[in-house]
Design a protein around this motif. Structure first.
Motif, short mmCIF file in Angstrom:
data_model
loop_
_atom_site.label_atom_id
_atom_site.label_comp_id
_atom_site.label_asym_id
_atom_site.label_seq_id
_atom_site.Cartn_x
_atom_site.Cartn_y
_atom_site.Cartn_z
N ILE A 80 0.84 -1.20 0.00
CA ILE A 80 0.00 0.00 0.00
C ILE A 80 0.89 1.26 0.00
CG2 ILE A 80 -1.80 1.24 1.25
CD1 ILE A 80 -2.63 -1.45 2.48
N PRO A 81 0.67 2.19 -0.94
CA PRO A 81 1.58 3.33 -1.09
C PRO A 81 1.29 4.50 -0.16
CG PRO A 81 -0.07 3.42 -2.79
CD PRO A 81 -0.35 2.16 -2.01
N TYR A 82 1.15 4.22 1.12
CA TYR A 82 0.99 5.27 2.13
C TYR A 82 1.91 4.96 3.30
CZ TYR A 82 -3.15 6.91 -0.38
OH TYR A 82 -4.00 7.40 -1.33
N GLU A 83 2.27 6.01 4.04
CA GLU A 83 3.21 5.87 5.14
C GLU A 83 2.56 5.14 6.32
OE1 GLU A 83 6.25 6.57 5.03
OE2 GLU A 83 6.55 8.06 3.45
N ASP A 84 3.41 4.68 7.23
CA ASP A 84 2.94 4.05 8.47
C ASP A 84 2.02 5.01 9.23
OD1 ASP A 84 4.88 2.31 7.61
OD2 ASP A 84 6.08 2.37 9.44
N ASN A 85 1.04 4.44 9.94
CA ASN A 85 0.21 5.20 10.88
C ASN A 85 -0.49 6.39 10.23
OD1 ASN A 85 1.36 3.46 12.86
ND2 ASN A 85 3.11 4.84 13.06
N THR A 86 -1.06 6.14 9.05
CA THR A 86 -1.70 7.22 8.30
C THR A 86 -3.21 7.28 8.52
OG1 THR A 86 -0.02 7.14 6.55
CG2 THR A 86 -2.15 8.10 5.96
N PHE A 87 -3.86 6.14 8.64
CA PHE A 87 -5.33 6.10 8.61
C PHE A 87 -5.91 5.66 9.96
CE2 PHE A 87 -3.89 5.37 4.26
CZ PHE A 87 -4.60 6.36 3.59
N ASP A 88 -7.12 6.15 10.20
CA ASP A 88 -7.87 5.74 11.38
C ASP A 88 -8.75 4.53 11.09
OD1 ASP A 88 -7.30 8.22 13.16
OD2 ASP A 88 -8.00 9.06 11.25
N LEU A 89 -9.09 4.34 9.82
CA LEU A 89 -9.98 3.26 9.41
C LEU A 89 -9.58 2.80 8.02
CD1 LEU A 89 -12.73 1.65 9.81
CD2 LEU A 89 -13.82 3.58 8.63
N VAL A 90 -9.56 1.48 7.81
CA VAL A 90 -9.38 0.91 6.48
C VAL A 90 -10.58 0.00 6.21
CG1 VAL A 90 -7.99 -0.58 4.98
CG2 VAL A 90 -6.87 1.00 6.57
N VAL A 91 -11.19 0.17 5.03
CA VAL A 91 -12.36 -0.64 4.67
C VAL A 91 -12.16 -1.25 3.30
CG1 VAL A 91 -13.90 0.80 6.06
CG2 VAL A 91 -13.62 1.30 3.62
N GLN B 49 -0.46 -11.03 3.97
CA GLN B 49 0.46 -9.93 3.70
C GLN B 49 -0.30 -8.62 3.53
OE1 GLN B 49 3.49 -9.13 3.85
NE2 GLN B 49 3.45 -7.20 2.71
N SER B 50 -1.43 -8.67 2.83
CA SER B 50 -2.24 -7.47 2.64
C SER B 50 -2.74 -6.94 3.98
CB SER B 50 -3.41 -7.77 1.71
OG SER B 50 -4.23 -6.63 1.56
N LEU B 51 -3.17 -7.84 4.87
CA LEU B 51 -3.64 -7.39 6.17
C LEU B 51 -2.50 -6.83 7.03
CD1 LEU B 51 -6.29 -10.12 7.05
CD2 LEU B 51 -6.69 -7.78 6.28
N ARG B 52 -1.29 -7.37 6.84
CA ARG B 52 -0.13 -6.76 7.52
C ARG B 52 0.05 -5.32 7.05
NH1 ARG B 52 2.90 -11.60 6.08
NH2 ARG B 52 2.81 -13.10 7.78
N GLU B 53 -0.10 -5.10 5.74
CA GLU B 53 0.01 -3.76 5.19
C GLU B 53 -1.09 -2.85 5.72
OE1 GLU B 53 3.10 -3.08 4.02
OE2 GLU B 53 2.17 -2.09 2.28
N VAL B 54 -2.30 -3.39 5.82
CA VAL B 54 -3.41 -2.63 6.39
C VAL B 54 -3.07 -2.18 7.81
CG1 VAL B 54 -5.78 -2.84 7.26
CG2 VAL B 54 -5.22 -3.63 4.95
N LEU B 55 -2.53 -3.10 8.61
CA LEU B 55 -2.17 -2.75 9.98
C LEU B 55 -1.02 -1.73 10.01
CD1 LEU B 55 -2.42 -6.29 11.56
CD2 LEU B 55 -3.96 -4.37 11.96
N ARG B 56 -0.12 -1.83 9.04
CA ARG B 56 1.00 -0.87 9.00
C ARG B 56 0.50 0.55 8.78
NH1 ARG B 56 3.59 1.76 5.22
NH2 ARG B 56 2.59 0.64 3.49
N VAL B 57 -0.44 0.73 7.84
CA VAL B 57 -0.89 2.09 7.52
C VAL B 57 -1.95 2.59 8.49
CG1 VAL B 57 -0.32 1.82 5.07
CG2 VAL B 57 -2.67 1.35 5.85
N LEU B 58 -2.51 1.71 9.31
CA LEU B 58 -3.43 2.15 10.35
C LEU B 58 -2.67 2.79 11.51
CD1 LEU B 58 -6.03 -0.76 10.69
CD2 LEU B 58 -6.56 1.63 10.17
N LYS B 59 -3.29 3.75 12.13
CA LYS B 59 -2.75 4.28 13.38
C LYS B 59 -2.99 3.28 14.50
CE LYS B 59 -3.78 9.06 12.02
NZ LYS B 59 -4.62 10.25 12.31
N PRO B 60 -2.17 3.29 15.55
CA PRO B 60 -2.44 2.40 16.69
C PRO B 60 -3.87 2.58 17.19
CG PRO B 60 -0.29 3.39 16.90
CD PRO B 60 -0.94 4.08 15.73
#
Length: 333
Positions: A144-155, A168-179
């Motif tokens: 996913i072409p966005y930085e770590d901790n960018t989004f509050d929600l991924v759908v 792997q895709s879900l790992r990427e989703v977790l990477r770009v999500l904020k804690p």
């Protein structure tokens, strides 16, 4: 393994500045090449469908689909405080899920990504028509072409089953999500549901296309060129639909990727048994033959059978027999 502060962040240097142009008319040679290239097949198939996708699936951006999208979200995350500040839709298609969730007050601003340039183009056009603050990129769900901790929600809606490496895709989703950020993926086919849905679709297609060869029903037959193109698209569809899911296995994949508070729900049993033949019939005949009364019949029937599914059948039918799976999880704080 999940994304953490010890893992290298993904930077955007390798992402092209200009997204590729859509290719809505795949040649037979391209289709043949796509048989051995899953991601090429994804691009060709979804570029082919982009401009007609909303019509094919009766997608709209009014109260009907706003309520539908919000209903799917609320099934697994309805107890969360709203709105989320920034949301991403993965494998956005025409933007159906995110744009309707934004209209429902789930998120303030959005981003859309899809492997198909045609889909991103249509999603951004839909967002512009709705005056929603949305940006978009052509992107692979596994990078996913966005930085770590960018989004509050991924759908996402009906996207995970297209991705070669779901974990792997879900790992990427977790990477770009904020804690503490949440993901919600809806519309994923269950293994049992996909089996009966495909057979119902095939039987309906064969019966309709055979019947419309009769002279008395000739006016109900689509032009042969459209039927041939549909067959070519169907050949690609068999390639791009990579997975079906048992709900319990889908929960394990999300947990293995690093998510917490993971929960899967399923829906549409009786509704799917009627819905798939109706959708297939609609696509097999000229659209002008089916007017408002048909659309009202289809929607009313779906609503009634959905009520039956949610009120009665979900208490007695095992969840793996329902057609759609919805999965949610949270990035650890």
């Amino acid at each position: 393994m999940t994304a953490s502060s010890n893992e290298p962040s993904r930077r955007l240097a390798a992402v092209p500045d200009v997204d590729p142009a859509p290719n809505p008319h795949a040649t037979q040679e391209q289709v043949e090449a796509a048989r051995t290239d899953t991601k090429l097949a994804q691009v060709l198939y979804h570029d082919w469908e982009a401009e007609t996708y909303d019509d094919k699936w009766n997608i709209s951006y009014d109260e009907r689909c706003i309520d539908y999208a919000r209903g799917r979200f609320d099934l697994v995350a309805g107890d969360q405080p709203l709105p989320y500040e920034r949301a991403l839709e993965l494998g956005c298609g025409t933007g159906f899920f995110l744009l309707n969730l934004m209209q429902a007050g789930v998120a303030k601003t959005g981003s859309v990504t899809d492997l198909s340039p045609g889909m991103v183009k249509v999603a951004l056009r839909n967002a512009e028509h709705l005056a929603l603050p949305v940006d978009g990129r052509v992107a692979d769900a596994e990078t996913i072409p966005y930085e770590d901790n960018t989004f509050d929600l991924v759908v996402g809606h009906a996207v995970l089953h297209h991705i070669p490496d779901v974990e792997q895709s879900l790992r990427e989703v977790l990477r770009v999500l904020k804690p503490g950020g949440r993901f919600v993926f809806a519309g994923e086919p269950t293994t049992v549901g996909d089996f009966y849905a495909r057979w119902l679709g095939r039987i309906t297609w064969e019966a309709t296309t055979r019947a419309t060869r009769l002279s008395a029903l000739k006016s109900w037959r689509r032009p042969q060129s459209e039927l041939d193109e549909s067959s070519r698209a169907a050949a690609l569809e068999a390639i791009v639909d990579l997975h079906t899911f048992d709900p319990a296995d889908l929960e394990k994949i999300a947990e293995s990727a690093g998510a917490v508070e993971v929960k899967a729900r399923t829906e549409e049993f009786a509704a799917a048994l009627l819905g798939w033949p109706l959708r297939t019939f609609e696509y097999a005949v000229p659209p002008e033959k089916l007017g408002f009364n048909w659309a009202r019949f289809g929607f009313t029937s779906w609503k009634r059978l959905t009520w039956l599914d949610e009120t009665i059948l979900r208490h007695v039918v095992p969840r793996r027999y329902f057609y759609n799976a919805i999965i949610t999880g949270v990035k650890p704080s």
